[in-house]
Design a protein around this motif. Structure first.
Motif, PDB file in Angstrom:
ATOM      1  N   GLU A  87       0.845  -1.204   0.000  1.00 37.82           N
ATOM      2  CA  GLU A  87       0.000   0.000   0.000  1.00 37.82           C
ATOM      3  C   GLU A  87       0.875   1.247   0.000  1.00 37.82           C
ATOM      4  OE1 GLU A  87      -4.200   0.860   0.263  1.00 37.82           O
ATOM      5  OE2 GLU A  87      -3.061  -0.963  -0.033  1.00 37.82           O
ATOM      6  N   GLN A  88       1.890   1.197   0.825  1.00 32.52           N
ATOM      7  CA  GLN A  88       2.764   2.349   0.957  1.00 32.52           C
ATOM      8  C   GLN A  88       3.525   2.591  -0.343  1.00 32.52           C
ATOM      9  OE1 GLN A  88       5.894   1.899   3.746  1.00 32.52           O
ATOM     10  NE2 GLN A  88       5.497   3.883   4.698  1.00 32.52           N
ATOM     11  N   PHE A  89       4.004   1.510  -0.915  1.00 32.33           N
ATOM     12  CA  PHE A  89       4.732   1.638  -2.168  1.00 32.33           C
ATOM     13  C   PHE A  89       3.834   2.238  -3.230  1.00 32.33           C
ATOM     14  CE2 PHE A  89       7.781  -2.012  -1.039  1.00 32.33           C
ATOM     15  CZ  PHE A  89       8.623  -1.096  -0.426  1.00 32.33           C
ATOM     16  N   ARG A  90       2.595   1.772  -3.213  1.00 31.82           N
ATOM     17  CA  ARG A  90       1.661   2.274  -4.225  1.00 31.82           C
ATOM     18  C   ARG A  90       1.497   3.782  -4.069  1.00 31.82           C
ATOM     19  NH1 ARG A  90      -3.660   3.661  -4.439  1.00 31.82           N
ATOM     20  NH2 ARG A  90      -3.941   3.194  -2.260  1.00 31.82           N
ATOM     21  N   LYS A  91       1.335   4.196  -2.814  1.00 34.25           N
ATOM     22  CA  LYS A  91       1.127   5.626  -2.590  1.00 34.25           C
ATOM     23  C   LYS A  91       2.301   6.422  -3.103  1.00 34.25           C
ATOM     24  CE  LYS A  91      -2.046   5.478   1.256  1.00 34.25           C
ATOM     25  NZ  LYS A  91      -1.907   4.857   2.562  1.00 34.25           N
ATOM     26  N   SER A  92       3.484   5.945  -2.777  1.00 34.10           N
ATOM     27  CA  SER A  92       4.657   6.704  -3.194  1.00 34.10           C
ATOM     28  C   SER A  92       4.800   6.664  -4.708  1.00 34.10           C
ATOM     29  CB  SER A  92       5.911   6.170  -2.505  1.00 34.10           C
ATOM     30  OG  SER A  92       6.111   4.830  -2.895  1.00 34.10           O
TER      31      SER A  92
END
Lengths: 628, 212
Positions: free
Chosen positions: A393-398
């Motif tokens: 999820e975090q990677f996606r956001k970044s």
């Protein structure tokens, strides 16, 4: 044992909580209470999830659907069946259940897994496996408006989720059911008074040494000091639930006592929902599948997934050097922080750019560790699934933040990619179903429900994005893509499942156009509505009357549109637009104009407009003129 | 507006005395024909696939063809040289395709649709007919009108008239059938023969017609 009312999805399947996964589905199941059949609950689907055993009725799913939380089940017992008696599984409740009354099932939420992690930060560490917040509403009482007796608010009553369908307990004295507002007010008042009470209960649960008998008998309402063995106040009748677990341990005889002060008085009410007098629940498997069910039920009881919900993540192997900074890394990952950990470590006070850089480096290092350990073997991946998803999820956001200017990837594709993580729990796979002749059919119906859920899911808005209608092939592609290349659906099964929508009365319908094109549509969207919207668009002459159309016919005929324009206007695909226009032509609402420019569709004026007197006059004027 | 139209059309008549078989005279009078409103509706020139709509459309086309032929006193329609303006829209870049024209005329020729035209049999059986009569009045109507004119208006009962006289004589100049094709006139006379009101002697131009 409580049979809870079950929330169903649009496709009439149980609403799964966060982290809850579907384990097994079996058709042709009936429910027994003790030895008696429960009326209206005799033909349905049994869903086994990691948290619950659910029964969904085939005929009246919205009315007769119940669930039993696995955490309330002590053990299952198997009966193999004999002659005409079908195989049964009996579920025995935990004996302690009667005392820890306030266990409420978690409220279903639509949230990303990271939300679940956030919530986890507030829960106590695993070392005290006490069920979350018992005794929260013990003191809630409502005054009967008829006779004035103060009754206890049932522990499963939640003012946040209660509505007029929530079964309300009648007054113990006069038997009249209270209005919902009375109950809600009482519950809310109790909650607002709670902080002090819950604090004290936390104290008692976390440190058993501080438990002292004087508290045990103290009435929370009138402060009368009762005998510790009583569970209702002698003076005011309030229940003395505070000393839950410790008291049980101390007075084991109490656990077996038949007294059930908190049960709703008159049991004559036929509803079996939330009736804790039910001793055992039996599931009768008339269409087989009982062995698989039992096997997986046992597995689920051992795994105890429901505990994980409030549990901190698995302690990760960390190098000795990095351990002091671990707590900080955790916070970067949205994962729970153990307060003791933080207070023990001397906070490193690096400030400025150096501090930021150091934090970044630590974060990367931690991510590396998590990913490395997660993919070491399958077991590890499963245990650390939560973290990996959070990280994804975090990677996606970044990546979506950075991708706005650099990446050529379309936003839609990104959305699909990000959706895929949350789609993990979506699928019914063949693996979840038993073997046998009926299993294939069951698989198709489950797939059909799956699809309907997928389509009506507002978060995805699959249909909405396609203008409320999409071809079956497109849907197949999107759906399979969401399955991440695992357990793909064969086109044959897919079509079978789509055909089942009608028989299952799901809110989606499959439509076959004249050309044989199959499309998927919401049931509420009919041809009439489509035609009406087309016509109003065509009549809206002022809008979009382009230069190249000007001069093509007087404005009283509206304007002609191509399939391309209709596709753009309504967000349809070109094929669908063509089919819709031809459908409208078929019913006589539109007619076509074929020219070098292609086919344009116009409102049909042949039927109505030219019949009016004006035209006739024009015709007869010519006739009259020539006679002279 | 309708009154103005009628007045304008009234001013055009009397029609030119030459025959209507030549295209040049037709062109000159095209402008005065007021096309009905469907001709400015683009889908009018595309044959509609929906059968209900198509039936309506063909009805309007039939009306258009008949009123056009009546206005221009057109008795015969040729597919190879269709009258200009009839199958082309006056305002739009649209026209009815030749195959659709044939379909339209076939439709009009059916008794159920009023038999507004009749195909003139082609010379050979292999090829399709290219020409047709347009009956803006049916043969029976023509026969009635002709008989009424000869017997009641001019009082020539029992007299013998030539076919040429009937078609292009001085007296018939103001009659509706003035300039009618000879073959068509003969068909009309045949109707009267069948009714026993006319006897035909001789052949072709010199043929004599006796009215009873």
């Amino acid at each position: 044992m409580f049979l809870r009312h079950l929330d169903l999805t649009t496709a009439l399947r149980p609403h799964l909580y966060d982290d809850e996964t579907l384990l097994f589905v079996q058709d042709g199941v009936g429910l027994y209470e003790g030895k008696e059949k429960i009326p209206n609950y005799q033909n349905g689907h049994a869903y086994l999830t990691s948290h619950r055993v659910c029964y969904v009725d085939n005929n009246e799913p919205r009315k007769y659907s119940v669930a039993v939380d696995l955490k309330e089940i002590d053990r299952p017992e198997f009966y193999a069946g004999f002659l005409k008696s079908s195989a049964k599984i009996t579920l025995f409740p935990k004996a302690t259940k009667r005392w820890s009354v306030a266990i409420r099932s978690p409220v279903p939420k639509y949230a990303s897994p990271s939300d679940g992690l956030l919530n986890a930060t507030t829960t106590p560490p695993r070392s005290s496996p006490a069920t979350p917040a018992p005794s929260s509403q013990v003191n809630a009482t409502w005054i009967c408006p008829i006779c004035g007796l103060s009754n206890r608010v049932p522990p499963n009553f939640d003012p946040a989720t209660a509505n007029q369908h929530t079964p309300l307990p009648p007054c113990q004295a006069c038997g009249v059911k209270p209005p919902l507002t009375t109950l809600s007010k009482a519950a809310i008042a109790a909650i607002s008074n709670r902080p002090s009470a819950s604090e004290s209960s936390n104290l008692t649960s976390s440190s058993p040494a501080t438990i002292n008998p004087p508290i045990a008998g103290l009435c929370p309402r009138c402060t009368f000091q009762n005998h510790p063995s009583l569970n209702t106040c002698e003076v005011c009748g309030a229940s003395l639930q505070q000393p839950s677990t410790p008291i049980e341990r101390r007075f084991p005889s109490l656990a077996a006592a038949p007294a059930r002060p908190e049960s709703p008085g008159p049991t004559s009410t036929k509803t079996i929902i939330d009736d804790d007098t039910i001793e055992t629940i039996k599931l009768s498997f008339r269409a087989g599948g009982e062995r698989h069910f039992l096997e997986r039920l046992r597995g689920a009881l051992i795994q105890r997934k429901w505990l994980l919900q409030s549990a901190p993540p698995i302690p990760r192997p960390t190098g000795a050097s990095s351990s002091p900074t671990n707590a900080q890394n955790n916070s970067g990952l949205n994962s729970p922080v153990e307060p003791t950990n933080r207070s023990n470590t001397p906070a490193r006070t690096t400030v400025g750019i150096a501090g930021l850089e150091q934090r970044g480096a630590e974060l990367r290092q931690n991510n590396q560790v998590v990913i490395g350990s997660a993919f070491e073997d399958l077991e590890a991946l499963m245990t650390s699934a939560k973290e990996v998803i959070a990280m994804a999820e975090q990677f996606r956001k970044s990546s979506s933040g950075a991708g706005a200017n650099t990446d050529g990837m379309s936003t839609e594709a990104q959305a699909l990619l990000s959706d895929s993580a949350s789609a993990l729990g979506l699928a019914t796979t063949k693996d979840m179903l038993g073997t046998g002749s009926a299993a294939e059919n069951l698989y198709v119906t489950e797939l059909s429900r799956n699809l309907a859920e997928f389509l009506t899911d507002d978060r995805r808005g699959v249909l909405r994005r396609e203008g409320g209608i999409m071809s079956l092939v497109d849907l197949w592609a999107v759906f399979n893509r969401l399955r991440n290349g695992v357990e793909l659906i064969s086109p044959l099964d897919f079509e079978k499942a789509a055909v089942m929508w009608d028989t299952l009365h799901l809110p989606i319908r499959l439509r076959r156009f004249k050309s044989g094109l199959l499309v998927v549509q919401e049931r509420s969207r009919t041809d009439e509505k489509t035609v009406a919207s087309l016509l109003s668009w065509l009549r809206d002459g002022a809008h979009g009357r382009l230069e190249h159309l000007a001069g093509q016919g007087p404005p009283e005929f509206g304007r002609g549109v191509t399939a391309q324009e209709a596709a753009e206007r309504f967000g349809w695909s070109l094929g669908v637009a063509t089919e819709e226009l031809e459908m409208a032509e078929e019913v006589g609402a539109l007619c076509r104009d074929q020219s070098i420019d292609g086919v344009q569709f116009w409102e049909n004026h042949f039927i109505s407009t030219f019949d009016n007197a004006d035209t006739r006059l024009g015709m007869t004027a010519n006739l009259g003129a020539s006679k002279v | 507006m309708d009154a103005a139209l009628i007045a304008r059309q009234g001013a055009v008549s009397p029609v030119p005395s030459s025959t209507f078989s030549t295209a040049t005279t037709l062109k000159a009078s095209t402008s005065s024909f007021s096309f009905p409103s469907p001709t400015s509706y683009p889908p009018f020139y595309t044959l509609q696939p929906n059968l209900t709509t198509r039936a309506k459309q063909l009805t309007y086309w039939s009306q258009l063809v008949v009123s056009y032929a009546q206005y221009h006193r057109l008795f015969k329609l040729s597919l190879s040289t269709p009258p200009p303006g009839l199958f082309n829209s006056p305002t739009l870049p649209r026209s009815l395709s030749p195959s659709d024209i044939r379909l339209l005329l076939d439709w009009m020729s059916e008794p159920a649709n009023g038999s507004k035209i009749e195909w003139i049999p082609a010379a050979s059986r292999i090829t399709n007919s290219e020409t047709c009569w347009v009956y803006w009045k049916s043969l029976g109507e023509w026969a009635d009108e002709l008989y009424a004119w000869v017997v009641e208006e001019t009082g020539q009962k029992g007299a013998v008239l030539t076919v040429y006289e009937l078609r292009e004589g001085e007296q018939t100049k103001r009659c509706a059938w003035y300039g009618m094709d000879e073959d068509l006139l003969k068909k009309v006379l045949q109707v009267l023969v069948k009714r026993g009101k006319v006897q035909i002697f001789g052949q072709d131009e010199e043929a004599g017609v006796k009215f009873f």
